[in-house]
Design a protein around this motif. Structure first.
Motif, PDB file in Angstrom:
ATOM      1  N   MET A  73       0.872  -0.993  -0.011  1.00  0.00           N
ATOM      2  CA  MET A  73      -0.126  -0.034  -0.001  1.00  0.00           C
ATOM      3  C   MET A  73       0.858   1.090   0.004  1.00  0.00           C
ATOM      4  SD  MET A  73      -2.806   1.581  -0.124  1.00  0.00           S
ATOM      5  CE  MET A  73      -3.973   0.389   0.185  1.00  0.00           C
ATOM      6  N   TRP A  74       2.068   1.346   0.674  1.00  0.00           N
ATOM      7  CA  TRP A  74       2.861   2.438   0.838  1.00  0.00           C
ATOM      8  C   TRP A  74       3.310   2.543  -0.583  1.00  0.00           C
ATOM      9  CZ3 TRP A  74       4.045   6.388   2.879  1.00  0.00           C
ATOM     10  CH2 TRP A  74       5.170   7.327   2.818  1.00  0.00           C
ATOM     11  N   GLU A  75       3.740   1.759  -1.416  1.00  0.00           N
ATOM     12  CA  GLU A  75       4.201   1.892  -2.866  1.00  0.00           C
ATOM     13  C   GLU A  75       3.249   2.965  -3.645  1.00  0.00           C
ATOM     14  OE1 GLU A  75       7.084   1.674  -4.318  1.00  0.00           O
ATOM     15  OE2 GLU A  75       7.597   1.345  -2.351  1.00  0.00           O
ATOM     16  N   ARG A  76       1.837   2.510  -3.274  1.00  0.00           N
ATOM     17  CA  ARG A  76       0.629   3.166  -3.922  1.00  0.00           C
ATOM     18  C   ARG A  76       0.256   4.525  -3.501  1.00  0.00           C
ATOM     19  NH1 ARG A  76      -4.323  -0.224  -3.688  1.00  0.00           N
ATOM     20  NH2 ARG A  76      -4.968   1.094  -5.377  1.00  0.00           N
ATOM     21  N   VAL A  77       0.875   4.746  -2.118  1.00  0.00           N
ATOM     22  CA  VAL A  77       0.405   6.153  -1.823  1.00  0.00           C
ATOM     23  C   VAL A  77       1.337   7.117  -1.254  1.00  0.00           C
ATOM     24  CG1 VAL A  77      -1.580   4.984  -0.424  1.00  0.00           C
ATOM     25  CG2 VAL A  77       0.471   5.599   0.790  1.00  0.00           C
ATOM     26  N   ARG A  78       2.714   6.624  -1.351  1.00  0.00           N
ATOM     27  CA  ARG A  78       3.756   7.349  -0.816  1.00  0.00           C
ATOM     28  C   ARG A  78       3.906   8.686  -2.110  1.00  0.00           C
ATOM     29  NH1 ARG A  78       8.304   6.878  -4.276  1.00  0.00           N
ATOM     30  NH2 ARG A  78       8.229   5.143  -5.655  1.00  0.00           N
ATOM     31  N   ALA A  79       4.604   9.779  -1.503  1.00  0.00           N
ATOM     32  CA  ALA A  79       4.696  11.152  -2.556  1.00  0.00           C
ATOM     33  C   ALA A  79       5.636  10.621  -3.718  1.00  0.00           C
ATOM     34  CB  ALA A  79       5.240  12.100  -1.654  1.00  0.00           C
TER      35      ALA A  79
END
Lengths: 182, 173
Positions: free
Chosen positions: A175-181
């Motif tokens: 999920m981090w890969e999808r939401v990170r700046a």
């Protein structure tokens, strides 16, 4: 002097770095450009108006979707403040619930009888969808969708808000890969 | 901050003047690269400016500011592949005497060498301990506020601070 004081004193000698003047200038210029926050100034009245609109909208939905409540649909879907919604005619409120599909007003005759049960079932789902998602997973999914659609500014804003609300939440790597700046 | 949200630009300038140095040093010592530090520092203030309408009067401004900074640093560390789960790994190693470079028994009187050792020791601290130290000594935050900023418990914040001070003491002795 305690040992901790010695560390503090040494650190104070060390800690002299300051941001460069160019960065100071850029930040102060940005602060002046942004001007007053419309949100800040009008937060109270806008919040009250939003709650009222939401409440009226939900009430209207429930009147039109709840089986057995035969309220007369106006020819035009009037604004929530329309007097037509203020008090449905008493005769219609007394209509027997069990015969709802057969006795439905003209507008509702277009809906097949089998589908008459669906509005009631759908109403809670629609209400649930309109409510602000408190679930962190849902919030992250929304941010990911914004990121994927290119709405990075909004995604950044929501991600920051997410961190503020859930400071201890560990975002899974995928999920981090999808939401990170970006 | 409320005054700035209402349009008082001078209020922001006062806030900025008060916090600029400490926040800059906190960011600078949390990343390896000065260029990255300057960029992150500016980004933090941009987020403060953008969020001016969402500032809650119940939150102390310093805690709020450093929460934004911490979260921005987390993004930075993640982007560099840092495993945030390992932030406190070195705490387990503290049960045994740490063999740090500055632990020689001889006493060095030159102030510059002591400062150099302090710089090295600070840079060598595990992320979580270094951050706790910087939030306390730059941001002037209490352990409870450090816990709030970093999303942990007060006892964990106290522990990190304690370990950090111990390592730094050993470095300058």
């Amino acid at each position: 002097m305690s040992d901790d004081d010695a560390v503090e004193r040494r650190y104070r000698e060390l800690a002299r770095e300051e941001p460069p003047p160019a960065i100071d200038a850029a930040i102060l210029a940005a602060a002046r450009r942004r001007g007053p926050s419309r949100i800040g100034r009008w937060a109270g009245p806008v919040s009250i108006a939003a709650v009222l609109m939401l409440g009226i909208g939900v009430s209207l939905r429930m009147q039109t979707e709840k089986p057995g409540v035969e309220s007369a649909m106006p020819s035009e879907y009037a604004a929530p403040a329309s007097p037509e919604y203020a008090a449905p005619p008493a005769s219609q409120l007394d209509a027997p619930a069990v015969a709802a599909p057969a006795q439905a007003p003209a507008r509702q005759l277009d809906v097949p009888a089998a589908a008459a049960e669906k509005p009631a079932a759908a109403a809670p789902q629609r209400l649930e969808k309109r409510a602000a998602p408190a679930d962190p997973a849902r919030q992250l999914e929304r941010i990911a969708q914004l990121r994927e659609s290119g709405a990075h500014a909004e995604a950044d804003r929501l991600l920051e808000e997410f961190r503020r609300r859930h400071p201890g939440f560990r975002i899974p790597e995928a999920m981090w890969e999808r939401v990170r700046a970006r | 901050m409320l005054a700035y949200g209402g349009g008082d630009a001078a209020a922001f300038e006062a806030l900025y003047a008060k916090h600029r140095g400490a926040l800059f040093r906190y960011v600078l010592r949390s990343v390896k690269d000065r260029g990255a530090a300057e960029e992150l520092y500016q980004d933090v203030w941009m987020r403060v400016i953008e969020a001016r309408g969402r500032y809650s009067p119940q939150a102390k401004f310093t805690t709020w500011l450093y929460t934004i900074a911490h979260n921005r640093l987390v993004d930075h560390w993640r982007a560099r592949g840092l495993n945030l789960v390992s932030l406190d790994e070195d705490e387990a190693a503290m049960a045994e005497p740490a063999a740090t470079p500055g632990a020689e028994p001889e006493r060095i009187l030159e102030a510059r060498q002591a400062l150099d050792r302090l710089v090295d020791a600070l840079a060598a601290l595990p992320l979580a301990q270094r951050e706790a130290f910087l939030l306390h000594h730059e941001g002037d935050l209490t352990a409870a506020q450090i816990a709030e900023v970093t999303g942990t418990h007060e006892e964990a914040a106290k522990s990190r601070l304690r370990y950090a001070m111990r390592k730094l003491r050993e470095a300058i002795e």
